[in-house]
Design a protein around this motif. Structure first.
Motif, PDB file in Angstrom:
ATOM      1  N   THR A   1      -5.151 -14.128   6.014  1.00 50.86           N
ATOM      2  CA  THR A   1      -4.468 -12.910   6.047  1.00 50.86           C
ATOM      3  C   THR A   1      -3.105 -12.984   5.209  1.00 50.86           C
ATOM      4  OG1 THR A   1      -5.473 -12.125   8.141  1.00 50.86           O
ATOM      5  CG2 THR A   1      -3.453 -11.065   7.458  1.00 50.86           C
ATOM      6  N   ILE A   2      -2.420 -13.907   5.420  1.00 53.54           N
ATOM      7  CA  ILE A   2      -1.093 -14.202   4.839  1.00 53.54           C
ATOM      8  C   ILE A   2      -1.313 -14.186   3.107  1.00 53.54           C
ATOM      9  CG2 ILE A   2       0.785 -15.825   4.353  1.00 53.54           C
ATOM     10  CD1 ILE A   2       0.505 -16.349   7.431  1.00 53.54           C
TER      11      ILE A   2
ATOM     12  N   ALA B   1      -3.813 -13.155   1.509  1.00 54.55           N
ATOM     13  CA  ALA B   1      -4.411 -11.920   0.783  1.00 54.55           C
ATOM     14  C   ALA B   1      -3.202 -10.908   0.699  1.00 54.55           C
ATOM     15  CB  ALA B   1      -5.635 -11.309   1.679  1.00 54.55           C
ATOM     16  N   VAL B   2      -2.591 -10.752   1.484  1.00 55.31           N
ATOM     17  CA  VAL B   2      -1.194  -9.509   1.567  1.00 55.31           C
ATOM     18  C   VAL B   2      -0.693 -10.092   0.700  1.00 55.31           C
ATOM     19  CG1 VAL B   2       0.712  -8.662   3.053  1.00 55.31           C
ATOM     20  CG2 VAL B   2      -1.452  -9.084   4.168  1.00 55.31           C
TER      21      VAL B   2
ATOM     22  N   LEU C   1      -1.438  -9.575  -3.017  1.00 56.04           N
ATOM     23  CA  LEU C   1      -1.709  -8.002  -3.165  1.00 56.04           C
ATOM     24  C   LEU C   1      -0.367  -7.204  -3.490  1.00 56.04           C
ATOM     25  CD1 LEU C   1      -4.155  -6.588  -0.277  1.00 56.04           C
ATOM     26  CD2 LEU C   1      -4.457  -6.141  -2.853  1.00 56.04           C
ATOM     27  N   ALA C   2       0.589  -7.982  -3.065  1.00 52.53           N
ATOM     28  CA  ALA C   2       1.886  -7.859  -3.328  1.00 52.53           C
ATOM     29  C   ALA C   2       2.591  -8.228  -4.483  1.00 52.53           C
ATOM     30  CB  ALA C   2       2.831  -8.030  -1.988  1.00 52.53           C
TER      31      ALA C   2
ATOM     32  N   THR D   1      -3.920  -6.945  -9.335  1.00 58.87           N
ATOM     33  CA  THR D   1      -4.518  -6.106  -8.157  1.00 58.87           C
ATOM     34  C   THR D   1      -5.955  -6.018  -7.667  1.00 58.87           C
ATOM     35  OG1 THR D   1      -2.525  -4.692  -8.797  1.00 58.87           O
ATOM     36  CG2 THR D   1      -4.183  -3.748  -7.198  1.00 58.87           C
TER      37      THR D   1
ATOM     38  N   ALA E   1      -9.203 -10.562  -0.823  1.00 60.66           N
ATOM     39  CA  ALA E   1      -8.966  -9.738   0.508  1.00 60.66           C
ATOM     40  C   ALA E   1     -10.412  -9.557   0.956  1.00 60.66           C
ATOM     41  CB  ALA E   1      -8.319  -8.564   0.621  1.00 60.66           C
TER      42      ALA E   1
ATOM     43  N   THR F   1     -12.006 -11.684   4.121  1.00 56.05           N
ATOM     44  CA  THR F   1     -12.432 -10.905   5.433  1.00 56.05           C
ATOM     45  C   THR F   1     -13.959 -11.175   5.837  1.00 56.05           C
ATOM     46  OG1 THR F   1     -10.624  -9.495   4.979  1.00 56.05           O
ATOM     47  CG2 THR F   1     -12.599  -8.548   6.532  1.00 56.05           C
TER      48      THR F   1
END
Length: 413
Positions: free
Chosen positions: A301-302, A304-305, A308-309, A385, A392, A396
């Motif tokens: 999760t860390i 992937a976020v 994306l940023a 992006t 992600a 997931t």
């Protein structure tokens, strides 16, 4: 006269993990990192050509991808000790020969040919030594049982320290002492690896030598028979496309879009290595308490976020921080992967299966380089992006599928 003296071999101390695994892994990782980043610098200093420098980097990695197949076969056939000693000694001989030949060639095609051959040969030999060292680490993880993740996190920490210090040491030696000094230090680390190579106490040998293609088929069969490992490798392979894209695009982004220097590019990866080391230390303790799945899912999760940023970062410091967070998440997932790999892959086919998994995990990197070469710099943000979204989704899907996997549910106490 002693009345209870046993045979001489019975009195030999049992090698510790530090002596048998961590020390040879440290010297090999140092030689690996210095060769990987230092030899392209040597090519640039010798040829003054950015194009040839990029080609040299490709000549290091393309043979490495090819070497994974037969390196795993060699390890399964001859064992980690023989392969690690031979490959490390061979790398030492190659770099020492180059250090003797280069001063006699004042530029020209001879010097170019020498450094390009050096890049290709060190790439192959480094990959053989890496597979052997990784196989020895996998065996140590199996012997550690429920504490396998501690061995794997220590090995990953060694690799990250080498990644942090190796390129800086290579550049410093090349700049202040010349090519011979840099190559000499690589040779010293290689010879130390050859001398410190761990002895195998038990090793199962195949009944007959396995051809390279059969080794790949064997690894593929084992991977298909282990759905937990298959899902994890698949998720991380897609994730590596995003990571590879950022590695390839970072010079363009930092230099052309953010207006910083090449030194600032290096600072980004140094910060990423430090963040990964911290993440590995945290994950090592967290796995004891929360188990592999939860630590892996949080790390995914860390990563992937943060990925994306990254495409929305408009300042250098924001970009640096997000890359560091991304690589910290990747470090956590790598600890999980190494632990699962050491637990699930049978010992007699570990080398072949390890080679296949690493080959799959590294295939996205040349693809990412092609994407960066073909996409206009102004469109890199959109490409990042898109790849971050794929990352992600893949992570997931992988960790949702692995939520009930026995190998990831049990806590490591």
């Amino acid at each position: 006269m002693r009345s209870c003296a046993g045979p001489r071999h019975a009195r030999r101390p049992v090698p510790t993990l530090l002596r048998s695994i961590y020390l040879p892994r440290s010297t090999d990782a140092a030689a690996f990192a210095m060769a990987t980043y230092g030899i392209p610098l040597l090519v640039l200093a010798t040829t003054h050509s950015a194009a040839l420098t990029g080609l040299a980097f490709a000549l290091e990695w393309v043979p490495r991808l090819v070497a994974f197949a037969f390196a795993g076969m060699l390890v399964d056939r001859h064992g980690t000790t023989a392969v690690l000693r031979t490959a490390s000694a061979g790398r030492a001989l190659v770099v020492l020969a180059a250090s003797v030949i280069l001063p006699t060639q004042a530029g020209g095609h001879g010097a170019t040919l020498t450094v390009m051959l050096l890049a290709a040969l060190t790439g192959i030999l480094s990959e053989c030594s890496y597979i052997a060292a990784e196989t020895a680490g996998g065996a140590a993880g199996r012997q550690a049982g429920a504490r396998a993740h501690r061995v794997q996190s220590a090995l990953l920490g060694i690799d990250q320290v080498a990644t942090l210090l190796g390129p800086a040491l290579a550049g410093l030696l090349l700049d202040w002492a010349g090519a011979a000094a840099m190559l000499g230090v690589i040779a010293v680390f290689s010879l130390l690896t050859s001398m410190l190579a761990p002895r195998e106490s038990h090793r199962a040998k195949p009944a007959a030598p396995l051809p390279v293609l059969q080794g790949l088929r064997t690894g593929w069969s084992v991977l298909r028979a282990l759905p937990t490992l298959s899902w994890l490798v698949a998720g991380l392979t897609v994730s590596n496309l995003a990571v590879g894209l950022l590695q390839a695009a970072t010079p363009v982004i930092v230099l052309q879009q953010l207006g910083h220097s090449t030194a600032d590019v290096g600072l980004i990866w140094s910060a990423a290595a430090v963040a990964t080391l911290i993440a590995v230390a945290v994950c090592r303790r967290s796995i004891d308490r929360f188990g592999l799945w939860l630590v892996g899912a949080v790390s995914a999760t860390i990563a992937a976020v943060a990925c994306l940023a990254v495409s929305f970062a408009d300042t250098y410091h924001t970009y640096l921080a997000l890359i560091a967070v991304l690589m910290a998440g990747e470090g956590g997932m790598t600890v999980v992967l190494r632990t699962v790999r050491s637990r699930l892959i049978p010992a007699d086919v570990f080398g072949a299966t390890l080679s296949l998994t690493i080959l799959l995990l590294l295939l996205p990197f040349p693809i990412a380089g092609v994407l960066v070469a073909t996409v206009p710099p102004t469109q890199l943000g959109h490409l990042i992006t898109l790849c971050a979204a794929l990352q992600a989704l893949s992570l997931t899907a992988a960790f949702a599928r692995l939520r009930t996997a026995p190998a990831l549910r049990a806590r490591c106490l």
